[in-house]
Design an enzyme around this catalytic site. Structure first.
Site, PDB file in Angstrom:
ATOM      1  N   VAL A  24     -11.999  14.463 -47.366  1.00  0.00           N
ATOM      2  CA  VAL A  24     -12.106  13.195 -46.648  1.00  0.00           C
ATOM      3  C   VAL A  24     -10.740  12.732 -46.129  1.00  0.00           C
ATOM      4  CG1 VAL A  24     -12.747  10.755 -46.828  1.00  0.00           C
ATOM      5  CG2 VAL A  24     -14.169  12.502 -47.921  1.00  0.00           C
ATOM      6  N   ILE A  74     -23.562   7.962 -41.235  1.00  0.00           N
ATOM      7  CA  ILE A  74     -24.627   7.063 -40.758  1.00  0.00           C
ATOM      8  C   ILE A  74     -24.196   5.610 -40.889  1.00  0.00           C
ATOM      9  CG2 ILE A  74     -27.022   6.341 -41.057  1.00  0.00           C
ATOM     10  CD1 ILE A  74     -27.486   8.994 -42.594  1.00  0.00           C
ATOM     11  N   ASP A 112     -25.220  10.818 -58.214  1.00  0.00           N
ATOM     12  CA  ASP A 112     -24.716  10.502 -56.876  1.00  0.00           C
ATOM     13  C   ASP A 112     -25.648   9.515 -56.159  1.00  0.00           C
ATOM     14  OD1 ASP A 112     -22.953  11.397 -54.424  1.00  0.00           O
ATOM     15  OD2 ASP A 112     -25.035  11.558 -53.759  1.00  0.00           O
ATOM     16  N   LYS A 142     -25.330   5.304 -54.836  1.00  0.00           N
ATOM     17  CA  LYS A 142     -25.655   4.861 -53.486  1.00  0.00           C
ATOM     18  C   LYS A 142     -26.787   3.826 -53.509  1.00  0.00           C
ATOM     19  CE  LYS A 142     -23.857   9.163 -51.634  1.00  0.00           C
ATOM     20  NZ  LYS A 142     -24.181  10.583 -51.343  1.00  0.00           N
TER      21      LYS A 142
END
Lengths: 409, 409
Positions: free
Chosen positions: B14, B123, B188, B192
């Site tokens: 990232v 997104i 994970d 979220k």
């Protein structure tokens, strides 16, 4: 907290839904001080018949334009901007035809002009393109942005209806207006294509150069054959950029069955975006109706009241708009030909002479002495295809060119 | 124009993608002044090994945290916020577990804390929930937010693979890490889910109360049967609100074949949102990878440099989080039972006694002397189902309860 005063121009489906949303949610910090409509049917305790009562009211900070069309909406919006009011509008025709002029007027008065509701109803698409995706170079935008035509094409696909029957159903369901011309012929989608291109590419788009066609010529035979070879027919608003050239158009398209746009059902809308480095995105939702549109209008109002006006600094650059003849694509052509030998050789020759290469040939059921012949080309320039078509139309063995549809995205 | 100085903590996938995106797009007005990473493998002309060199640099305005995990990321982010720097992070674990604390620290220093990249990769979803959709009451959010598990379930669905084989493929393709526990077991997705609930409902979410399960128990038999009755198995992050109560969870779910979430292929992500008045929305795209994540991180940076900090005034209210036992749903239960008469009567009795009503019963192929029995319940409370299950597990005719999966949205 002192509430921000809003004036609403036009009290139809959109204007009244905006009024309702604001009244039912006092925590938004907004207050509808005045609504304006000239229809004698409209009753409202804050009603005025004169737009000037809103435009000239110094206490009104934000004007919502929900009249639709160019006249008198444009005059009112320009006057409101000049009077130092922020403007939020759902008017796709107004924005598609006048964005550079209106944007300049907003800039001059240091106010905001926002229009999320003009494309895709409640779907956040212009906001994400302006803000969340601002780090990207957007190269392609494809939208199913007209619910009426998508409903009709879905009915034709799922239930085997012909166009006229599906249109009748759309009218009964309230998805098509009594005069459905603007939807069926692609005007509505062309406005939205122009707006998507303008925002995605930060470009001045001349709507007059948007090539658009509607869905009235699509027949059940086209839908059926598309299905056989793994495609679905949808009406697409297209905006593509390559270098400093853009292509903006609206046309029925054969979309591969595994593409996310092929699944968009009934009256829903979706906008598919390709950008670098974000890759592929799709935004899906209800593209029309009072509620979804009010969500977008009041969302825009809250951007102004919460973040200030800098959000609208849309710098629109000049850009070359490709003529449709210069664009490339694969094409599906269906024609009526006599059912006898030698015909295909002549037709193939016409394509070859125009340098259009054929990918698929399929002779379909005979109708009397004629047969439906379907040809799918490889990638070809529209100008070259037009040459082939001109020649085909003069050939005695071609009884009729029934349809030409773009293939793929 | 003077460029805004950025410091990047963590130079993995990232951090390096953010650096590249900023360097290749000088028109964004950003400059990477320093990057920090402790790995001896990292080479960079602006590298430091000490985070303090970024946190204490008065010329750096915005810090990007791309280290991941809680330690030392949390310490660094708190220090950066305290030092008056805006922070943009892609760290889902950090935000899911610490949003109220970090948000308060940002507010105290009057700086921004943004984390679009922590959910759904590229997104735009948190931005739209915070801004474009701000006029709505959001009631439901369902996300396919983990690409690894969606890839595995897609392989199992399309190619008939068992879980272990599909996992192997995911590792070969680079969609699953060497130790895939965080993905496979639902950690994970649970982070979220907590972030989506916090932003959609403007609520303090206690991650410890998020009930989550993974996909390791899903077998080919479940996928196959789901398909027969018109469903697809997906791992869903769920956030629902009713009044002042929320339900936040992650579990495999049988999704009806006509729901837009059922089409999400391979490693893609999608988040489905229901709100009033906007109706249904879905946001689709690439949920991981350097490019998409950098798009989100730099998009957040540009919100700060273009609009100022007020965009992050997320007021998080206290809210009751439902215990999973209190939640309602339809359930699919597959069990192994002896293939003889009288069994179904006993099993039905156990469900009836727990007040769980049965919608569908299906006895499947025999395996030796046993058969797979599938039961789909009507809407029932998880606590009541648990009662039925406890009793079933004690019954000699129930050889094994193989799987329990939620049905519908």
């Amino acid at each position: 907290m002192k509430k921000v005063n809003i004036g609403i121009l036009g009290y139809g489906t959109v204007g009244s839904a905006v009024d309702r949303l604001i009244r039912h949610n006092p925590s938004l910090g907004l207050y509808v001080k005045r609504v304006c409509d000239v229809s004698p049917k409209v009753k409202h305790h804050k009603l005025t018949r004169r737009a000037a009562d809103i435009i000239n009211d110094p206490e009104i900070a934000i004007v919502v334009e929900a009249i639709g069309g160019i006249n008198p909406a444009k005059k009112f919006v320009l006057a409101a901007l000049k009077a130092g009011k922020h403007v939020v509008t759902s008017n796709k025709e107004l924005i598609a035809l006048n964005l550079p002029e209106l944007s300049a007027a907003a800039k001059k008065s240091r106010v905001s002009l926002l229009f999320e509701a003009s494309v895709g109803g409640g779907i956040p698409i212009l906001g994400p393109l302006m803000s969340d995706l601002a780090a990207n170079k957007i190269s392609e935008v494809y939208g199913i942005v007209n619910g009426t035509t998508n409903y009709i094409l879905s009915k034709m696909t799922k239930e085997g209806m012909e166009f006229s029957e599906a249109l009748k159903r759309a009218k009964e369901k309230g998805y098509a207006e009594a005069d459905p011309k603007k939807d069926i012929e692609g005007y509505d989608a062309s406005y939205k294509a122009a707006i998507l291109a303008a925002v995605a590419f930060r470009a001045r788009i001349n709507w007059k150069k948007v090539a658009f066609e509607g869905i009235a010529r699509i027949e059940q035979e086209d839908i059926r054959y598309a299905k056989e070879i793994g495609y679905v027919v949808k009406l697409l608003a297209v905006a593509k950029r390559k270098g400093n050239e853009v292509e903006v158009s609206v046309h029925p398209t054969l979309i591969p069955r595994d593409h996310p746009l092929s699944f968009i059902p009934g009256p829903m809308n979706a906008i598919y975006v390709k950008g670098e480095p974000v890759g592929e995105l799709m935004f899906y939702g209800q593209g029309a109706g009072g509620g979804p549109t009010a969500s977008a209008v009041v969302g825009d109002i809250l951007k102004i009241t919460n973040y200030g006006l800098r959000i609208t600094n849309l710098e629109l650059k000049s850009i070359k708009m490709k003529d449709v003849a210069e664009t490339y694509g694969q094409f599906y052509i269906r024609m009526l030909v006599p059912d006898r030998s030698g015909v295909l050789a002549k037709i193939s020759r016409a394509f070859a002479d125009a340098r259009v290469s054929i990918a698929v040939v399929n002779q379909r059921e005979t109708i009397g002495k004629n047969a439906n012949l379907v040809i799918v080309t490889h990638e070809a320039q529209q100008a070259e295809l037009n040459k082939a078509l001109a020649r085909l139309r003069k050939m005695p063995v071609v009884r009729k060119v029934c349809n030409i549809i773009r293939v793929g995205l």
